[in-house]
Design a protein around this motif. Structure first.
Motif, short mmCIF file in Angstrom:
data_model
loop_
_atom_site.label_atom_id
_atom_site.label_comp_id
_atom_site.label_asym_id
_atom_site.label_seq_id
_atom_site.Cartn_x
_atom_site.Cartn_y
_atom_site.Cartn_z
N LEU A 73 -1.87 4.16 8.39
CA LEU A 73 -2.87 3.35 8.73
C LEU A 73 -3.58 3.11 7.61
CD1 LEU A 73 -4.19 4.89 11.87
CD2 LEU A 73 -2.43 3.18 11.98
N ARG A 74 -3.79 1.46 7.54
CA ARG A 74 -4.66 0.97 6.42
C ARG A 74 -6.35 1.21 6.95
NH1 ARG A 74 -3.98 -3.75 3.03
NH2 ARG A 74 -3.68 -4.99 4.81
N GLN A 75 -7.16 1.51 6.20
CA GLN A 75 -8.62 1.76 6.54
C GLN A 75 -9.20 0.34 6.78
OE1 GLN A 75 -9.64 5.11 6.81
NE2 GLN A 75 -11.18 3.94 7.86
N VAL A 76 -8.76 -0.65 5.89
CA VAL A 76 -9.11 -2.04 6.11
C VAL A 76 -8.92 -2.65 7.42
CG1 VAL A 76 -7.14 -3.09 5.34
CG2 VAL A 76 -9.40 -4.22 4.80
N ILE A 77 -7.92 -2.18 7.98
CA ILE A 77 -7.62 -2.77 9.50
C ILE A 77 -8.60 -2.26 10.37
CG2 ILE A 77 -6.12 -3.15 11.22
CD1 ILE A 77 -4.08 -2.50 9.32
N ILE B 212 8.89 2.81 3.75
CA ILE B 212 9.93 1.82 3.32
C ILE B 212 10.70 2.04 2.48
CG2 ILE B 212 10.09 -0.59 2.36
CD1 ILE B 212 7.26 -1.25 3.43
N LEU B 213 10.39 2.91 1.53
CA LEU B 213 11.40 3.23 0.44
C LEU B 213 12.34 4.39 0.63
CD1 LEU B 213 9.33 3.00 -2.90
CD2 LEU B 213 11.14 1.28 -1.75
N GLY B 214 11.88 4.98 1.83
CA GLY B 214 12.72 6.02 2.80
C GLY B 214 14.08 5.42 3.35
N PRO C 88 0.89 -1.12 -0.13
CA PRO C 88 0.27 -0.03 -0.04
C PRO C 88 0.88 1.43 -0.02
CG PRO C 88 -0.90 -1.49 1.45
CD PRO C 88 0.52 -1.97 1.01
N SER C 89 0.46 2.31 -0.47
CA SER C 89 1.13 3.31 -0.90
C SER C 89 1.29 4.24 0.58
CB SER C 89 0.35 4.59 -1.75
OG SER C 89 -0.83 4.71 -1.24
N LEU D 27 9.43 -8.53 1.99
CA LEU D 27 8.84 -9.37 3.27
C LEU D 27 7.47 -8.70 3.44
CD1 LEU D 27 11.76 -9.69 6.09
CD2 LEU D 27 10.91 -11.54 4.56
N MET D 28 7.23 -7.56 3.37
CA MET D 28 5.98 -6.86 3.59
C MET D 28 5.11 -7.25 2.48
SD MET D 28 3.63 -5.16 5.40
CE MET D 28 4.94 -4.19 6.55
N ALA D 29 5.55 -7.09 1.09
CA ALA D 29 4.78 -7.57 0.04
C ALA D 29 4.20 -9.01 -0.06
CB ALA D 29 5.53 -7.09 -1.30
#
Length: 995
Positions: A655-659, A558-560, A551-552, A573-575
């Motif tokens: 935060l992901r809304q789905v959680i 992560i990319l930071g 997720p964006s 690992l996350m993906a």
């Protein structure tokens, strides 16, 4: 007959329930008349009826002078009657199949007890204590007949019995039926207590090596003579009907096998004995032939027993030629002999005996075992999948996704095995051209999909490939390969020196990237990344696969990460963890998230909380897909973690809304309404729309039992949903200054979009919550001004009955939502009658009358045991019945309309009479008259058919009126019982039409 025998007969017999008919049996007391009667082609009464009548008369109790009931007297007349019953059974050759089919358990028990008496079996002596080898042949045979019947009756009593259709209620008949039922139960109780003795007696009979004899009409005549005239003939080895040893053993083996098989449900070791007896029965049938006069075995049933035993009791003693392919596969799977399964599948590729669905079920079972951690099965899974793939392509089906996935990493062993399966699956001399074309096309496609030229040469040089493909086709394939790899000079045959070419660094990187894509082991992923970063520092390996999606809100963090190896590792690992969670591979997802948590804890509190949140979501999924499905509550630790997430106030945590969505749905599903109603922090209600929605739902449920005036929360929930389903109007002004277009789009004033609300609702499983939401949307659907047919629902009265601004609601979207919700609710519980009625009302409102009837009937069926009980009046309300009447009327089923008019609390004679006047009816018309219980409607039918001159139909109506149970003088309970029986039969008949 001895006095002791008479006493025993009186103690074990009872009067049969068949009512006396005439005195015809008096004329058959002379033996000559009985034999003449039995020699007729179709004697009337039938032999079994004679047995019942003789024994009934012989067992009539007597009444003394003090009007006291006494046991049947042991006089000459009764002895003759019992002897005649035995002679009729002897005429039928003591065939238990015929006797059991036609005689009740009490009557047959009485008959066989009398046979024991006349066969000189000592009264009071256990059969198991008697040595069959030393007994006279007729005596031994009588004991065998009784004990065979005993265990057959026990086995038969374990099968479900279809209840006979009850006739008109007659007190005397019902009393007789109840007496017979009680007597049957008592006899069965005694037989079950003696079952072990009966089995020992029959086991002993299998050791006999002499022929036996059973009483005939002649030997029974000899028994009736004076003892001095018998001359001992009935006890000699030649008296009676001869039963060969093999025939006797065959029948006994079969009956014992059935008894052992029945015991197997509680004692698995009994299946071994059953298997042995059934296979011995097959051997004996082969010896004596299936046309034996005295050995009648249902060979289809025997074959079914044998096949079941093959599955339940694997045995290495029986050769594979004697077993069906199904049995062989089941035995191999139970014993872990997977090589034999593969062998069977390869052989089946040329015979096509096993159904494709069965082969696929075996493949799925093996894949499930492999996914549970049994790595030894990986090779077996590929081989079984390869066998099934070859079978598919031979029959013209496409290659499965699983085969493509398993073939992503080919090796020499896989190629060799695939070629072996292909070679053994097709007979080049006998196979049709279409099979050869399918195989050739498959081999070409395999070559085109391979990147390693070594494996291409292995296939292209194989004898099967050269035989199936012509020279032109092989050259064309080479050209295609050249276009794909222009710098490689391909040959049809392998080049020996090719195998010595060393792999380049780019090849090694490609292989490692391939392994990185396939691996779900976190430590293997880490090792591969270390190797790749050691080869090159210019690549970003988190971009290797476009299937790795994060997720964006996470990817920015992560990319930071500055260190490239750590960045790649955390991202991958996350993906992979998210992907495994999506495909319900929860064990691997847990390993991947645990490794990620261990890694990020060292340097990033933000990513640590992100990983903990995803692990919470994973634990919710794991519980809901596992023990949660059986109704087991989640552990208190998990509920506390869900609360902790909802109350979390850490700043800057992505935060992901789905959680949040899943957490609120989780609390509602497990009835944590108290927390949602009273303990949720106020800031959450403002910041999290799902918490707000969950709080309103929980509070509405809590207020349900109270008076309508106190249900303030229901009004708040109503307003929230109305706002979500509202639209905003946008006016577009043209160049001339006038409004030229009005656009409507989903309003942004609601706490969430309608699609988000629908997605959230589809995570709910608690029936009461779903019912509340359904009733809200149904009420919202019904408030439209142009609505003609309202939809009904439970708790619909708690909602407001109007909306101030009707134009603002997107009623088309509301209607679609109602249909979606009903479909989802039906998938959760297809037997909820309230939801079924809503579905029926939707079809009714959209003029789909046949479908509406289907669901109205289904709603009644699920709450009445398929109409065997009365449908509750709150299900079949007058409104539902009237809608069913309208459906039938519009489907031109006018007789059904008249019958349904009787279901109303006040019978609608006007509609019933009007429908019966219709002559263009699409239903069965007069065949439905038996379902009418209202005499007024039946009298009108009689008048109507008389007026039309329809004599036959008038007679059917008159016959229906003449049924005694419809007599107006009957007690009210009899009339109600008659109506209920007709309702049941009519609704069951309707269900068969519309289901």
């Amino acid at each position: 007959m001895s006095a002791e025998a008479a006493d025993r007969e009186a103690a074990t017999s009872s009067r049969p329930c068949t009512p006396p008919q005439t005195c015809w049996f008096e004329f058959l007391l002379e033996e000559s008349l009985l034999e003449k009667h039995l020699r007729k082609p179709c004697p009337d009464p039938a032999p079994v009826q004679l047995i019942v009548q003789f024994l009934e008369q012989a067992s009539k109790p007597s009444v003394n002078e003090q009007n006291q009931v006494q046991p049947p007297p042991d006089n000459k007349r009764n002895r003759i009657l019992k002897l005649l019953a035995l002679k009729v059974a002897a005429h039928l050759k003591w065939d238990l199949d015929i006797l059991e089919k036609s005689l009740s358990v009490p009557v047959l028990n009485m008959l066989l007890n009398e046979l024991l008496c006349v066969s000189k079996v000592p009264p009071g002596t256990k059969h198991v204590d008697m040595d069959l080898a030393t007994l006279p042949p007729t005596t031994a045979m009588a004991i065998l007949l009784y004990n065979r019947w005993a265990i057959r009756t026990i086995v038969q009593s374990s099968f479900p019995v279809k209840q006979a259709k009850p006739g008109p209620p007659q007190l005397s008949v019902m009393n007789q039926m109840q007496q017979e039922k009680e007597l049957t139960e008592n006899i069965l109780k005694v037989l079950k207590e003696q079952a072990s003795d009966s089995i020992l007696v029959l086991e002993a009979a299998l050791k006999l090596n002499k022929d036996l004899y059973v009483h005939t009409m002649r030997t029974l005549d000899l028994l009736a003579m004076e003892p001095g005239m018998v001359n001992g003939e009935t006890e000699s080895s030649t008296a009676g009907l001869k039963i060969k040893t093999e025939e006797m053993q065959c029948q006994v083996c079969y009956d014992l096998g059935a008894a052992y098989f029945q015991q197997g449900s509680t004692n698995s070791a009994a299946y071994e004995n059953a298997r042995e007896k059934f296979f011995r029965t097959k051997e004996l049938i082969a010896e004596i032939g299936s046309l034996s006069l005295h050995c009648t075995i249902d060979e289809k049933r025997l074959a079914g027993y044998c096949q079941a035993c093959d599955v339940l009791v694997p045995s290495s003693d029986i050769t594979s030629q004697q077993l069906t392919p199904y049995s062989q596969v089941h035995i191999c799977l139970r014993s872990g002999n997977y090589k034999e399964v593969i062998k069977i599948f390869i052989e089946d590729n040329s015979t096509f005996r096993l159904p494709v669905q069965f082969r696929q079920s075996v493949q799925r079972e093996l894949f499930q075992k492999a996914q549970q951690g049994n790595e030894a099965l990986d090779e077996i899974c590929f081989k079984v999948c390869a066998c099934n793939t070859v079978r598919d392509i031979l029959e013209g089906r496409t290659i499965s996704v699983q085969f493509n996935q398993l073939f992503l990493r080919p090796n020499k062993e896989k190629i060799d095995f695939l070629l072996e399966v292909c070679s053994r699956s097709i007979n080049l001399e006998k196979s049709s051209d279409s099979l050869k074309e399918n195989m050739a096309s498959f081999l070409k496609n395999v070559c085109l999909g391979l990147e390693d030229l070594q494996y291409v040469f292995m296939i292209s040089s194989h004898e099967l490939f050269i035989t199936l493909l012509k020279d032109e086709e092989r050259k064309l394939l080479v050209d295609q390969m050249r276009k794909r790899s222009p710098r490689v000079n391909l040959c049809i045959k392998p080049v020996t020196s090719f195998y010595d070419i060393p792999a380049s660094a780019s090849v090694n990187i490609g292989q490692l990237e391939h392994q990185l894509i396939l691996s779900v082991d976190p430590w293997r992923i880490r090792q591969i990344l270390i190797e790749l970063h050691g080869m090159t520092s210019e690549r970003q390996f988190w971009t290797v696969s476009n299937k790795w999606e994060v997720p964006s809100v996470y990817s920015g963090v992560i990319l930071g990460i500055k260190d490239s190896l750590t960045r790649d590792l955390v991202y991958i690992l996350m993906a992979k963890g998210l992907h495994c969670s999506t495909v319900k591979d929860f064990s691997h997802a847990k390993q991947l998230f645990a490794a990620c948590l261990e890694l990020v804890t060292e340097f990033s509190p933000k990513l640590r909380q992100v990983t903990l949140n995803e692990m919470l979501l994973l634990d919710i999924y794991t519980h809901e897909a596992g023990t949660g499905q059986s109704g087991e509550r989640p552990p208190s630790d998990l509920i506390s973690r869900v609360r902790g997430y909802l109350e979390m106030r850490l700043p800057d945590i992505p935060l992901r809304q789905v959680i949040a969505e899943e957490c609120v749905a989780f609390m509602l599903n497990w009835k944590e309404n108290e927390y949602l109603t009273l303990q949720v922090p106020a800031f959450l209600l403002q910041s999290n729309p799902y918490v707000k929605l969950g709080q309103l739902l929980a509070a509405t449920i809590k207020e349900l039992p109270g008076p309508k005036e106190s249900r303030r929360t229901a009004k708040d929930l109503w307003e929230v949903v109305v706002q979500i389903c509202s639209v905003s109007s946008q006016h577009k002004r043209g160049n001339d200054g006038r409004v030229s277009l009005i656009k409507q789009r989903e309003s942004t004033l609601g706490i969430m979009y309608r699609s988000e609300l629908l997605s959230f609702i589809k995570k709910l499983r608690e029936p009461l919550v779903l019912t509340i939401i359904l009733s809200l949307f149904v009420k919202l659907h019904n408030v439209r001004e142009d609505i003609v047919n309202d939809i009904t629902a439970e708790h619909i009265s708690i909602w407001p009955s109007s909306i101030p601004n009707l134009q603002s609601v997107d009623f088309e979207a509301v209607a679609i939502t109602v249909k979606e919700l009903v479909r989802y609710a039906g998938s959760i519980n297809p037997n909820n009658h309230s939801w079924l009625v809503i579905q029926a009302d939707i079809y009714f409102a959209t003029n789909q009358y046949s479908a509406a009837l289907h669901y109205y009937l289904q709603a009644g069926a699920v709450c009445s045991d398929f109409f065997n009980k009365a449908v509750p009046p709150d299900v079949y309300t007058d409104q539902v019945i009237k809608r069913m009447i309208k459906c039938c009327s519009l489907l031109n089923c006018h007789t059904q309309v008249a019958i349904l008019c009787q279901f109303l609390r006040e019978i609608d004679y006007k509609t019933a009479f009007k429908s019966l006047q219709e002559q263009n009816s699409h239903d069965a018309m007069d065949s439905y008259y038996d379902y009418i219980w209202d005499v007024t409607i039946l009298e009108y039918l009689t008048y109507l058919h008389h007026k039309r001159g329809e004599t036959d139909k008038r007679q059917i109506a008159i016959k229906a009126i003449g049924q005694t149970e419809l007599n107006a003088s009957n007690p009210e309970e009899v009339l109600q019982l008659a109506a209920q029986r007709r309702k049941k039969k009519f609704l069951q008949a309707m269900a068969k039409l519309y289901f």
